[in-house]
Motif scaffolding. Structure first.
Motif, PDB file in Angstrom:
ATOM      1  N   PRO A  88    -113.348  38.316 -53.302  1.00  0.00           N
ATOM      2  CA  PRO A  88    -113.802  39.521 -52.987  1.00  0.00           C
ATOM      3  C   PRO A  88    -112.737  40.627 -52.549  1.00  0.00           C
ATOM      4  O   PRO A  88    -113.046  41.939 -52.596  1.00  0.00           O
ATOM      5  CB  PRO A  88    -114.565  39.370 -51.757  1.00  0.00           C
ATOM      6  CG  PRO A  88    -114.153  37.907 -51.026  1.00  0.00           C
ATOM      7  CD  PRO A  88    -113.673  37.158 -52.444  1.00  0.00           C
ATOM      8  N   ALA A  89    -111.759  40.284 -52.432  1.00  0.00           N
ATOM      9  CA  ALA A  89    -110.284  41.027 -52.023  1.00  0.00           C
ATOM     10  C   ALA A  89    -109.535  41.335 -53.054  1.00  0.00           C
ATOM     11  O   ALA A  89    -108.534  41.982 -52.914  1.00  0.00           O
ATOM     12  CB  ALA A  89    -109.546  40.394 -51.038  1.00  0.00           C
ATOM     13  N   LEU A  90    -109.875  41.166 -54.355  1.00  0.00           N
ATOM     14  CA  LEU A  90    -109.262  41.208 -55.589  1.00  0.00           C
ATOM     15  C   LEU A  90    -108.936  42.771 -55.925  1.00  0.00           C
ATOM     16  O   LEU A  90    -109.705  43.611 -55.714  1.00  0.00           O
ATOM     17  CB  LEU A  90    -109.690  40.581 -56.756  1.00  0.00           C
ATOM     18  CG  LEU A  90    -109.033  40.219 -57.956  1.00  0.00           C
ATOM     19  CD1 LEU A  90    -108.045  38.972 -57.537  1.00  0.00           C
ATOM     20  CD2 LEU A  90    -109.824  39.887 -58.996  1.00  0.00           C
ATOM     21  N   ILE A  91    -107.533  43.009 -55.771  1.00  0.00           N
ATOM     22  CA  ILE A  91    -107.108  44.405 -56.214  1.00  0.00           C
ATOM     23  C   ILE A  91    -106.490  44.455 -57.654  1.00  0.00           C
ATOM     24  O   ILE A  91    -107.131  45.515 -58.278  1.00  0.00           O
ATOM     25  CB  ILE A  91    -105.741  44.814 -55.409  1.00  0.00           C
ATOM     26  CG1 ILE A  91    -106.355  44.702 -53.819  1.00  0.00           C
ATOM     27  CG2 ILE A  91    -105.006  46.018 -55.705  1.00  0.00           C
ATOM     28  CD1 ILE A  91    -105.308  45.051 -52.800  1.00  0.00           C
ATOM     29  N   TYR A  92    -106.011  43.558 -58.187  1.00  0.00           N
ATOM     30  CA  TYR A  92    -105.438  43.619 -59.640  1.00  0.00           C
ATOM     31  C   TYR A  92    -106.072  42.419 -60.456  1.00  0.00           C
ATOM     32  O   TYR A  92    -106.158  41.267 -59.901  1.00  0.00           O
ATOM     33  CB  TYR A  92    -104.045  43.400 -59.798  1.00  0.00           C
ATOM     34  CG  TYR A  92    -103.338  43.487 -60.975  1.00  0.00           C
ATOM     35  CD1 TYR A  92    -103.304  44.579 -61.852  1.00  0.00           C
ATOM     36  CD2 TYR A  92    -102.996  42.305 -61.724  1.00  0.00           C
ATOM     37  CE1 TYR A  92    -102.758  44.507 -63.238  1.00  0.00           C
ATOM     38  CE2 TYR A  92    -102.618  42.202 -62.876  1.00  0.00           C
ATOM     39  CZ  TYR A  92    -102.348  43.172 -63.726  1.00  0.00           C
ATOM     40  OH  TYR A  92    -102.007  43.117 -65.114  1.00  0.00           O
ATOM     41  N   LEU A  93    -106.579  42.680 -61.775  1.00  0.00           N
ATOM     42  CA  LEU A  93    -107.095  41.773 -62.548  1.00  0.00           C
ATOM     43  C   LEU A  93    -106.744  41.813 -63.898  1.00  0.00           C
ATOM     44  O   LEU A  93    -106.822  42.994 -64.489  1.00  0.00           O
ATOM     45  CB  LEU A  93    -108.545  41.708 -62.616  1.00  0.00           C
ATOM     46  CG  LEU A  93    -109.331  40.713 -63.544  1.00  0.00           C
ATOM     47  CD1 LEU A  93    -108.932  39.301 -63.305  1.00  0.00           C
ATOM     48  CD2 LEU A  93    -111.072  40.974 -63.442  1.00  0.00           C
ATOM     49  N   ASN A  94    -105.972  40.905 -64.607  1.00  0.00           N
ATOM     50  CA  ASN A  94    -105.535  40.860 -65.934  1.00  0.00           C
ATOM     51  C   ASN A  94    -106.431  40.032 -66.816  1.00  0.00           C
ATOM     52  O   ASN A  94    -106.258  38.726 -66.784  1.00  0.00           O
ATOM     53  CB  ASN A  94    -104.001  40.595 -66.019  1.00  0.00           C
ATOM     54  CG  ASN A  94    -103.406  40.685 -67.525  1.00  0.00           C
ATOM     55  OD1 ASN A  94    -104.164  41.096 -68.514  1.00  0.00           O
ATOM     56  ND2 ASN A  94    -102.212  40.634 -67.219  1.00  0.00           N
ATOM     57  N   LEU A  95    -107.186  40.678 -67.624  1.00  0.00           N
ATOM     58  CA  LEU A  95    -107.912  39.824 -68.792  1.00  0.00           C
ATOM     59  C   LEU A  95    -107.629  40.198 -70.163  1.00  0.00           C
ATOM     60  O   LEU A  95    -108.365  39.670 -71.106  1.00  0.00           O
ATOM     61  CB  LEU A  95    -109.485  40.251 -68.514  1.00  0.00           C
ATOM     62  CG  LEU A  95    -110.201  39.892 -67.168  1.00  0.00           C
ATOM     63  CD1 LEU A  95    -111.365  40.607 -66.877  1.00  0.00           C
ATOM     64  CD2 LEU A  95    -110.353  38.595 -67.240  1.00  0.00           C
ATOM     65  N   SER A 114    -112.749  46.426 -54.060  1.00  0.00           N
ATOM     66  CA  SER A 114    -111.224  46.561 -53.647  1.00  0.00           C
ATOM     67  C   SER A 114    -110.567  46.706 -55.067  1.00  0.00           C
ATOM     68  O   SER A 114    -109.163  46.804 -55.074  1.00  0.00           O
ATOM     69  CB  SER A 114    -110.462  45.318 -52.922  1.00  0.00           C
ATOM     70  OG  SER A 114    -111.457  45.442 -51.748  1.00  0.00           O
ATOM     71  N   LEU A 115    -111.108  46.435 -56.297  1.00  0.00           N
ATOM     72  CA  LEU A 115    -110.397  46.582 -57.388  1.00  0.00           C
ATOM     73  C   LEU A 115    -109.809  47.552 -57.841  1.00  0.00           C
ATOM     74  O   LEU A 115    -110.652  48.727 -57.999  1.00  0.00           O
ATOM     75  CB  LEU A 115    -111.375  45.844 -58.798  1.00  0.00           C
ATOM     76  CG  LEU A 115    -110.727  45.681 -60.201  1.00  0.00           C
ATOM     77  CD1 LEU A 115    -109.653  44.752 -59.897  1.00  0.00           C
ATOM     78  CD2 LEU A 115    -111.756  45.452 -61.043  1.00  0.00           C
ATOM     79  N   GLN A 116    -108.665  47.765 -58.108  1.00  0.00           N
ATOM     80  CA  GLN A 116    -108.006  49.097 -58.456  1.00  0.00           C
ATOM     81  C   GLN A 116    -107.280  49.033 -59.724  1.00  0.00           C
ATOM     82  O   GLN A 116    -107.247  50.328 -60.468  1.00  0.00           O
ATOM     83  CB  GLN A 116    -106.952  49.295 -57.407  1.00  0.00           C
ATOM     84  CG  GLN A 116    -107.352  49.636 -56.004  1.00  0.00           C
ATOM     85  CD  GLN A 116    -106.159  50.147 -54.995  1.00  0.00           C
ATOM     86  OE1 GLN A 116    -104.993  50.231 -55.378  1.00  0.00           O
ATOM     87  NE2 GLN A 116    -106.397  49.863 -53.528  1.00  0.00           N
ATOM     88  N   SER A 117    -106.882  47.985 -60.344  1.00  0.00           N
ATOM     89  CA  SER A 117    -106.338  48.012 -61.746  1.00  0.00           C
ATOM     90  C   SER A 117    -106.897  46.816 -62.677  1.00  0.00           C
ATOM     91  O   SER A 117    -106.823  45.681 -61.997  1.00  0.00           O
ATOM     92  CB  SER A 117    -104.814  47.864 -61.523  1.00  0.00           C
ATOM     93  OG  SER A 117    -104.124  47.898 -62.558  1.00  0.00           O
ATOM     94  N   LEU A 138    -116.939  50.801 -64.329  1.00  0.00           N
ATOM     95  CA  LEU A 138    -116.242  50.498 -63.168  1.00  0.00           C
ATOM     96  C   LEU A 138    -115.546  51.666 -62.361  1.00  0.00           C
ATOM     97  O   LEU A 138    -114.394  51.843 -62.427  1.00  0.00           O
ATOM     98  CB  LEU A 138    -115.152  49.419 -63.437  1.00  0.00           C
ATOM     99  CG  LEU A 138    -115.386  48.249 -64.290  1.00  0.00           C
ATOM    100  CD1 LEU A 138    -114.231  47.405 -64.685  1.00  0.00           C
ATOM    101  CD2 LEU A 138    -116.492  47.405 -63.611  1.00  0.00           C
ATOM    102  N   PRO A 139    -116.106  52.479 -61.643  1.00  0.00           N
ATOM    103  CA  PRO A 139    -116.016  53.624 -61.103  1.00  0.00           C
ATOM    104  C   PRO A 139    -114.833  53.481 -60.023  1.00  0.00           C
ATOM    105  O   PRO A 139    -114.179  54.453 -59.594  1.00  0.00           O
ATOM    106  CB  PRO A 139    -116.915  54.372 -60.462  1.00  0.00           C
ATOM    107  CG  PRO A 139    -118.051  53.332 -60.280  1.00  0.00           C
ATOM    108  CD  PRO A 139    -117.638  52.076 -61.271  1.00  0.00           C
TER     109      PRO A 139
END
Length: 239
Positions: A88-95, A114-117, A138-139
Protein backbone atom coordinates in the motif's frame (compact mmCIF):
# COMPACT_ATOMS: atom_id res chain seq x y z
CA UNK A 1 20.80 -19.25 -8.57
CA UNK A 2 17.48 -20.17 -7.01
CA UNK A 3 15.59 -17.30 -5.41
CA UNK A 4 15.33 -18.96 -2.02
CA UNK A 5 19.09 -19.52 -1.85
CA UNK A 6 19.74 -16.00 -3.08
CA UNK A 7 17.59 -14.57 -0.32
CA UNK A 8 19.57 -16.50 2.29
CA UNK A 9 22.81 -15.06 0.87
CA UNK A 10 21.40 -11.55 0.81
CA UNK A 11 20.45 -11.81 4.46
CA UNK A 12 24.06 -12.46 5.42
CA UNK A 13 23.16 -13.48 8.96
CA UNK A 14 20.66 -10.67 9.46
CA UNK A 15 17.08 -11.17 10.49
CA UNK A 16 14.45 -10.53 7.77
CA UNK A 17 13.00 -7.76 9.95
CA UNK A 18 16.32 -5.87 9.68
CA UNK A 19 16.44 -5.85 5.87
CA UNK A 20 15.46 -2.59 4.14
CA UNK A 21 16.66 -3.36 0.60
CA UNK A 22 16.63 -6.72 -1.18
CA UNK A 23 18.08 -7.22 -4.68
CA UNK A 24 17.15 -10.53 -6.31
CA UNK A 25 17.72 -9.69 -9.98
CA UNK A 26 18.34 -12.57 -12.41
CA UNK A 27 17.78 -15.34 -9.88
CA UNK A 28 15.53 -18.29 -10.79
CA UNK A 29 11.92 -18.40 -9.60
CA UNK A 30 10.03 -21.63 -8.95
CA UNK A 31 7.70 -22.02 -11.95
CA UNK A 32 7.42 -18.25 -12.27
CA UNK A 33 6.34 -17.81 -8.66
CA UNK A 34 8.07 -16.06 -5.78
CA UNK A 35 9.88 -18.41 -3.43
CA UNK A 36 11.48 -17.68 -0.05
CA UNK A 37 10.03 -14.19 0.45
CA UNK A 38 7.77 -13.87 3.48
CA UNK A 39 5.98 -11.27 5.60
CA UNK A 40 8.96 -11.38 7.97
CA UNK A 41 10.52 -8.76 5.67
CA UNK A 42 8.27 -6.18 7.27
CA UNK A 43 10.85 -3.35 7.10
CA UNK A 44 11.59 -3.82 3.39
CA UNK A 45 11.46 -0.57 1.39
CA UNK A 46 13.17 -1.58 -1.87
CA UNK A 47 12.65 -4.90 -3.69
CA UNK A 48 14.17 -5.69 -7.08
CA UNK A 49 13.04 -8.76 -9.02
CA UNK A 50 14.22 -7.90 -12.53
CA UNK A 51 14.70 -10.70 -15.06
CA UNK A 52 13.61 -13.55 -12.80
CA UNK A 53 11.08 -15.19 -15.13
CA UNK A 54 8.29 -14.07 -12.81
CA UNK A 55 4.82 -14.86 -14.16
CA UNK A 56 2.63 -14.22 -11.12
CA UNK A 57 2.51 -12.07 -7.99
CA UNK A 58 0.11 -14.37 -6.17
CA UNK A 59 2.77 -15.38 -3.65
CA UNK A 60 3.96 -11.85 -2.96
CA UNK A 61 3.84 -11.35 0.82
CA UNK A 62 2.43 -8.27 2.46
CA UNK A 63 5.17 -5.63 2.61
CA UNK A 64 3.63 -2.58 4.30
CA UNK A 65 6.71 -0.34 4.03
CA UNK A 66 7.73 -1.18 0.45
CA UNK A 67 8.20 2.03 -1.56
CA UNK A 68 10.07 0.84 -4.66
CA UNK A 69 9.33 -2.35 -6.62
CA UNK A 70 11.35 -3.36 -9.68
CA UNK A 71 9.61 -5.99 -11.85
CA UNK A 72 11.08 -5.28 -15.29
CA UNK A 73 11.92 -7.94 -17.88
CA UNK A 74 9.62 -10.63 -16.54
CA UNK A 75 6.57 -12.43 -17.93
CA UNK A 76 3.79 -10.66 -16.04
CA UNK A 77 0.57 -10.08 -17.98
CA UNK A 78 -2.09 -9.70 -15.28
CA UNK A 79 -2.78 -10.08 -11.58
CA UNK A 80 -1.39 -6.66 -10.65
CA UNK A 81 -4.41 -5.86 -8.48
CA UNK A 82 -2.79 -7.60 -5.52
CA UNK A 83 -0.22 -4.80 -5.23
CA UNK A 84 -2.74 -2.38 -3.70
CA UNK A 85 -3.25 -4.77 -0.81
CA UNK A 86 0.28 -6.18 -0.52
CA UNK A 87 2.26 -2.93 -0.99
CA UNK A 88 0.00 0.00 0.00
CA UNK A 89 2.93 2.44 0.46
CA UNK A 90 4.36 1.87 -3.04
CA UNK A 91 5.71 5.05 -4.68
CA UNK A 92 7.61 3.69 -7.69
CA UNK A 93 6.72 0.64 -9.82
CA UNK A 94 8.65 -0.65 -12.82
CA UNK A 95 6.70 -3.01 -15.11
CA UNK A 96 8.62 -2.41 -18.33
CA UNK A 97 9.59 -5.42 -20.41
CA UNK A 98 6.62 -7.59 -19.38
CA UNK A 99 3.72 -9.04 -21.38
CA UNK A 100 1.17 -6.37 -20.49
CA UNK A 101 -0.66 -5.75 -23.75
CA UNK A 102 -3.98 -4.47 -22.46
CA UNK A 103 -4.20 -1.39 -20.26
CA UNK A 104 -7.05 -3.00 -18.35
CA UNK A 105 -4.31 -5.05 -16.62
CA UNK A 106 -3.06 -1.93 -14.81
CA UNK A 107 -6.48 -0.55 -13.92
CA UNK A 108 -6.32 -1.99 -10.41
CA UNK A 109 -3.22 0.11 -9.67
CA UNK A 110 -5.43 3.17 -9.17
CA UNK A 111 -5.91 1.95 -5.59
CA UNK A 112 -2.22 2.60 -4.89
CA UNK A 113 -2.80 6.10 -3.54
CA UNK A 114 0.92 6.79 -2.95
CA UNK A 115 2.06 5.67 -6.42
CA UNK A 116 3.84 8.58 -8.14
CA UNK A 117 5.96 7.01 -10.87
CA UNK A 118 5.27 4.10 -13.23
CA UNK A 119 7.43 2.52 -15.92
CA UNK A 120 5.49 0.54 -18.50
CA UNK A 121 6.01 -0.77 -22.03
CA UNK A 122 4.72 1.87 -24.45
CA UNK A 123 2.48 1.45 -27.45
CA UNK A 124 4.87 2.70 -30.12
CA UNK A 125 2.14 2.95 -32.77
CA UNK A 126 0.09 5.49 -30.81
CA UNK A 127 2.33 6.67 -28.02
CA UNK A 128 0.56 9.99 -27.33
CA UNK A 129 -2.89 8.47 -27.05
CA UNK A 130 -1.48 5.61 -24.99
CA UNK A 131 0.06 8.02 -22.51
CA UNK A 132 -3.19 9.93 -22.14
CA UNK A 133 -5.07 6.74 -21.39
CA UNK A 134 -2.57 5.67 -18.73
CA UNK A 135 -2.80 9.05 -16.96
CA UNK A 136 -6.60 8.79 -17.10
CA UNK A 137 -6.58 5.31 -15.59
CA UNK A 138 -4.06 6.28 -12.90
CA UNK A 139 -4.67 9.96 -12.06
CA UNK A 140 -2.51 9.73 -8.93
CA UNK A 141 0.77 9.17 -10.82
CA UNK A 142 2.99 12.13 -11.68
CA UNK A 143 5.45 10.44 -14.04
CA UNK A 144 5.08 7.79 -16.73
CA UNK A 145 8.31 6.34 -18.11
CA UNK A 146 10.23 9.24 -16.60
CA UNK A 147 8.06 12.12 -17.89
CA UNK A 148 4.99 13.96 -16.66
CA UNK A 149 1.90 14.76 -18.73
CA UNK A 150 3.59 17.85 -20.16
CA UNK A 151 6.64 15.79 -21.15
CA UNK A 152 8.82 17.31 -18.47
CA UNK A 153 11.47 14.90 -17.26
CA UNK A 154 11.24 13.55 -13.75
CA UNK A 155 13.98 14.77 -11.37
CA UNK A 156 16.83 12.37 -10.64
CA UNK A 157 16.94 10.61 -7.31
CA UNK A 158 20.25 12.42 -6.60
CA UNK A 159 18.72 15.89 -6.99
CA UNK A 160 17.89 16.06 -3.30
CA UNK A 161 21.50 15.37 -2.49
CA UNK A 162 22.65 18.12 -4.77
CA UNK A 163 20.25 20.59 -3.28
CA UNK A 164 22.82 21.35 -0.89
CA UNK A 165 25.82 22.23 -3.06
CA UNK A 166 25.63 24.01 -0.49
CA UNK A 167 28.58 22.49 1.14
CA UNK A 168 30.79 24.08 -1.49
CA UNK A 169 29.00 27.40 -1.06
CA UNK A 170 29.39 27.13 2.68
CA UNK A 171 33.09 26.43 2.23
CA UNK A 172 33.38 29.48 -0.02
CA UNK A 173 31.55 31.57 2.56
CA UNK A 174 33.89 30.27 5.25
CA UNK A 175 36.89 31.13 3.11
CA UNK A 176 35.47 34.61 2.47
CA UNK A 177 34.90 35.05 6.20
CA UNK A 178 38.47 33.93 6.88
CA UNK A 179 39.82 36.30 4.23
CA UNK A 180 37.70 39.13 5.62
CA UNK A 181 38.90 38.28 9.12
CA UNK A 182 42.50 38.35 7.96
CA UNK A 183 41.96 41.72 6.29
CA UNK A 184 40.31 43.10 9.42
CA UNK A 185 43.16 41.80 11.56
CA UNK A 186 45.63 43.31 9.13
CA UNK A 187 43.85 46.66 9.25
CA UNK A 188 43.72 46.54 13.03
CA UNK A 189 47.41 45.66 13.11
CA UNK A 190 48.30 48.54 10.81
CA UNK A 191 46.18 50.92 12.83
CA UNK A 192 47.87 49.75 16.00
CA UNK A 193 51.33 50.19 14.54
CA UNK A 194 50.47 53.62 13.20
CA UNK A 195 49.10 54.59 16.59
CA UNK A 196 52.26 53.33 18.26
CA UNK A 197 54.32 55.31 15.78
CA UNK A 198 52.37 58.45 16.51
CA UNK A 199 52.73 57.87 20.23
CA UNK A 200 56.45 57.35 19.85
CA UNK A 201 56.73 60.60 17.92
CA UNK A 202 54.74 62.39 20.60
CA UNK A 203 56.96 60.89 23.28
CA UNK A 204 60.03 61.99 21.31
CA UNK A 205 58.52 65.48 21.08
CA UNK A 206 57.98 65.58 24.80
CA UNK A 207 61.54 64.52 25.32
CA UNK A 208 62.78 67.29 23.03
CA UNK A 209 60.59 69.82 24.76
CA UNK A 210 62.05 68.81 28.13
CA UNK A 211 65.56 69.21 26.75
CA UNK A 212 64.65 72.65 25.43
CA UNK A 213 63.30 73.66 28.84
CA UNK A 214 66.47 72.49 30.54
CA UNK A 215 68.61 74.43 28.05
CA UNK A 216 66.50 77.57 28.59
CA UNK A 217 66.89 77.15 32.35
CA UNK A 218 70.66 76.88 32.00
CA UNK A 219 70.76 80.05 29.86
CA UNK A 220 68.69 81.95 32.42
CA UNK A 221 71.04 80.85 35.18
CA UNK A 222 74.06 81.97 33.16
CA UNK A 223 72.48 85.34 32.46
CA UNK A 224 71.66 85.73 36.19
CA UNK A 225 75.24 84.97 37.18
CA UNK A 226 76.51 87.43 34.58
CA UNK A 227 74.23 90.20 35.88
CA UNK A 228 75.44 89.43 39.43
CA UNK A 229 79.09 89.71 38.40
CA UNK A 230 78.43 92.96 36.54
CA UNK A 231 76.73 94.43 39.62
CA UNK A 232 79.67 93.41 41.82
CA UNK A 233 82.12 94.97 39.40
CA UNK A 234 80.12 98.22 39.41
CA UNK A 235 80.19 98.26 43.22
CA UNK A 236 83.99 97.81 43.15
CA UNK A 237 84.34 100.68 40.69
CA UNK A 238 82.23 102.96 42.91
CA UNK A 239 84.38 102.20 45.89
Amino acid sequence: MEMKKRITEELGGRKPTEVVELLLDSCVTADGELDGLSEDFSALEVLSLCNTGLKSLSKLPKLPKLKRLELSDNALSSGLDVLSDKCPALIYLNLSGNNIKDLSAIKGLHKLASLQSLDLEEDEEDEESWREKVFELLPQICFLNGFDQDHNQAPDDDDDDEAGPHDDDDDDDDEDDEDQGSEDEEEVGLSYLMKEGIQDEEDDGDYVEEDDEEEEGDEDALRGEKRKRDAEEEDDDDE
